[in-house]
Each structure stands twice: as C-alpha cells, then as structure tokens.
Write a protein that holds these residues in place. Structure first.
Motif, PDB file in Angstrom:
ATOM      1  N   ILE A 188      36.195  16.830  27.135  1.00 25.81           N
ATOM      2  CA  ILE A 188      36.717  15.764  26.285  1.00 25.81           C
ATOM      3  C   ILE A 188      36.501  16.004  24.798  1.00 25.81           C
ATOM      4  O   ILE A 188      37.186  15.399  23.965  1.00 25.81           O
ATOM      5  N   VAL A 189      35.574  16.888  24.422  1.00 22.36           N
ATOM      6  CA  VAL A 189      35.350  17.158  23.003  1.00 22.36           C
ATOM      7  C   VAL A 189      36.062  18.434  22.557  1.00 22.36           C
ATOM      8  O   VAL A 189      36.111  18.759  21.390  1.00 22.36           O
ATOM      9  N   ARG A 190      36.626  19.171  23.504  1.00 20.95           N
ATOM     10  CA  ARG A 190      37.404  20.397  23.250  1.00 20.95           C
ATOM     11  C   ARG A 190      36.588  21.473  22.532  1.00 20.95           C
ATOM     12  O   ARG A 190      37.062  22.131  21.602  1.00 20.95           O
ATOM     13  N   CYS A 191      35.360  21.652  22.967  1.00 24.97           N
ATOM     14  CA  CYS A 191      34.499  22.732  22.485  1.00 24.97           C
ATOM     15  C   CYS A 191      34.207  23.670  23.649  1.00 24.97           C
ATOM     16  O   CYS A 191      33.666  23.225  24.672  1.00 24.97           O
ATOM     17  N   PRO A 192      34.559  24.958  23.553  1.00 22.15           N
ATOM     18  CA  PRO A 192      34.360  25.872  24.682  1.00 22.15           C
ATOM     19  C   PRO A 192      32.909  26.248  24.947  1.00 22.15           C
ATOM     20  O   PRO A 192      32.601  26.814  25.995  1.00 22.15           O
TER      21      PRO A 192
END
Length: 375
Positions: A188-192
């Motif tokens: 949901i935060v779009r950090c890999p």
C-alpha cells in the motif's frame, strides 16, 4: 498563454477542477494502431485513485475513463484522443468555511492575486484531482514507448519522513515489487523495500492519528530507453522531465542520477567511464551517476529521477492564517485528505515521465527519420 498544454509532438491538454463535473484530456500526436481500451487505462487509474487503503484519502471515486474519440475497434486512429473522467464523490460543503480564508501551503492566495477570485472547493484547478487524466494519458504514452522501443517506466517510494528505502539497483525494480508484497498482499505504500515499507506505513498512520501529514520522495526509473532522445540547450530531456515533474502538485525538488550528491565530488569521482556493451558495437558506461542523460540527451543507460514531495497542506488541526481582507484568522480544513501523498503520487510521476519521453521519441523520429538504436 493559459498553460494547460504540455509537449510538442506528443501533446496533452487538460481541463477540469476538483469539484466540477469531471476532468478531460485531449492528446495530439498519438500514432495510429496502438491497442487501447478503457480497461487499459483503468490499471493505472486504480493505482492513483483515492480510497484504496487506510493510509490515503477516503474520498470514493471510481475514476472510470471514457474514451470520447481517437479509438476505433480497439486501436488508436491517429486523430485527437479525448478521455473524460467524471467526478462522483465531491463534498463541496466541506470547503464552505474557507471561502474567505487562505489555507497555509495552498494556492488560495496566489489564485486570488492572479485572477481576483477562485474556485475554493478543494483547490479547483490546482487540485491533484486534475492528475487523473494525466495518468490516463500516461498509459497511452507507456504503451507507445513499449511498442516502439521496448522502454518501461517504473516508479516507487524511496522515503517517507526520515525513513529511507535501501534500493541496491534501481534498474531491477519491477512493477510487481512496487504493487505487491512477497506474500501477494497489496504493497500500500509502494516501496519495494518491505522492511522500510512497514516502518513507512506505521509513520503515516501515526501522523494521520495526530491530524498531521508527512512528506517524502519517489524515484522513477526508465529502462530500455534508446540513446539519442533530447535536444541541446533549451529542450534538454532533463529539463523537460524536470518541468514535467514540477508541474505535479506538491513537488518541491527534482534531481537525476547522483543529483545533489555531485556537489561534494571531484570530477574523477563523478565521471562515468564508457565501456563496451554486451552486443557488438554497443556502448555503455561502467556506472550511472549521470542518470541516463548527458548534454540533455539520453545515453541508453537507465534513466533515474527523484522527486521530493511535500507534506499534504490540508490539515484538520487549527492553523493561523488571514482572510481576504488581511485580518488574522484560524483555519481548519475539513474533507478527506492524504496523510502522505507518496503512495498515490507514483502513477502520476510515471505518467509525466512517460509523456515527456513519448514526446521526445516522436520528435527524434520526425527529425532523423528512424528510431534511435536501443542499447
């Protein structure tokens, strides 16, 4: 003069406000024959839309795209492509209390200074709601880049507050890593970097409960891009990309490659040495501190940009301000707002990067008569 258009050969023009009937984009220069449906547009629109998780605004919008022209039997015709996205969940009553007040961090005062009056409902034309149609146009640009040169555009969150992600090689990050956690659940935060992502989510949830917001940074990477895109002097691709990202709401800084890190380096440290590539006649650089652009022209190395995004200005807590008469007041912004803009910023940034590069790809072909060779 009005500044509602962007690009030359691949040109978008947008119209619409946050609390109006909807937003529309007209795209000129789309090559004919590109497979395109409303469902294609919906993928990135769903990544941008509100209400998708607990850490973004809870405004409910379907953000369903309607293709009004430029597509026949599932393919672009080469004529002007028009896309409409209607607003459905406006709550203009939430903004009645700010009609005569200037919200800190917003464009309320600057709009009044320019036009003499403004649409105070959610920010009107300055609202990020306008980016819905940019994201739709970005899908078209991404399709064109993929078909004509195999380029891929991927963005992700690298920082929220003082939490930084550890990304070893930006060019290897995939869309799947950005959108999904290893267990298949939504990222949901779009950090890999999942460990950093968990801390980011916790921080965003904390500031949300405190009726506050938090800023951060995003990185956008383009792989498969050919060398040779861009123009010397005023239309450098780095300059156009910076303008594209700065045109997005809340962006306060843009850098590429090593960015501001160059300020402490010597030339012998900063230079990327040219080396033979894997293919016959292929030329690459051993490192990529230049971020894929030299002299404002792409080198064929991965293009790497970063954007700094400010904290959301709309806060439910009381803040000091003035009214239109210049008299001291306090303001509390009602409505539904993101405690952190970064998760929904990613598809917006990808779109503007793709639109810029699609424009330069068409300009290169118009001038030189063929596509540049991809490394």
């Amino acid at each position: 003069m009005a500044g509602n258009s962007f690009g030359q050969a691949f040109r978008i023009t947008t119209a619409g406000e946050s609390h109006g009937p909807g937003n529309v984009v007209i795209i000129d220069g789309v090559p004919p024959g590109i497979a395109l449906t409303a469902e294609d547009l919906q993928v990135d629109l769903d990544r941008r839309k509100p209400g998708q998780s607990k850490i973004v605004t809870q405004r409910k919008e379907a953000d369903e795209a309607e293709i009004l022209s430029g597509v026949f039997e599932g393919r672009t015709t080469g004529t002007a492509l028009a896309i409409l996205i209607r607003n459905q969940d406006q709550r203009s009553r939430d903004y009645g209390n700010i009609k005569e007040l200037y919200r800190p961090g917003h464009a309320d005062y600057s709009f009044d200074a320019k036009y003499g009056f403004r649409d105070y409902r959610g920010g009107g034309r300055s609202s990020a709601r306008e980016t819905t149609v940019r994201v739709a146009a970005g899908v078209v640009a991404k399709k064109m880049l993929a078909e004509q040169c195999g380029a891929q555009v991927v963005g992700y969150v690298t920082q929220v507050g003082d939490i930084h992600a550890d990304i070893a090689d930006p060019a290897t990050v995939t869309l799947e890593q950005v959108e999904r956690r290893p267990d298949g659940e939504p990222n949901i935060v779009r950090c890999p970097d999942i460990a950093a992502a968990d801390r980011m989510i916790e921080l965003i949830d904390t500031v949300r409960k405190q009726q506050d917001s938090i800023g951060g940074a995003a990185e956008i990477v383009v792989t498969g891009l050919p060398a040779g895109l861009g123009e010397p002097v005023f239309d450098k691709v780095k300059a156009d990309l910076a303008k594209a990202l700065f045109s997005l709401p809340a962006v306060l800084g843009v850098e590429y490659g090593i960015g501001f890190g160059c300020a402490t380096m010597r030339g012998s440290e900063h230079n990327d040495y040219f080396v033979p590539g894997e293919k016959t006649g292929e030329i690459k650089t051993k490192t990529n501190r230049h971020g894929g652009m030299l002299g404002g022209i792409t080198t064929g190395m991965p293009l790497v940009l970063r954007a700094a995004v400010k904290p959301t200005s709309s806060l439910p807590q009381e803040q000091p301000t003035v009214n239109r008469a210049g008299e001291p007041e306090t303001v509390s912004t009602k409505g539904r707002h993101d405690p952190c803009l970064l998760p929904r910023f990613i598809p917006m940034a990808e779109a503007m990067v793709a639109i810029t590069l699609a424009d330069h790809l068409l300009r290169w072909r118009a001038q030189c008569g063929q596509l540049p060779q991809s490394n």
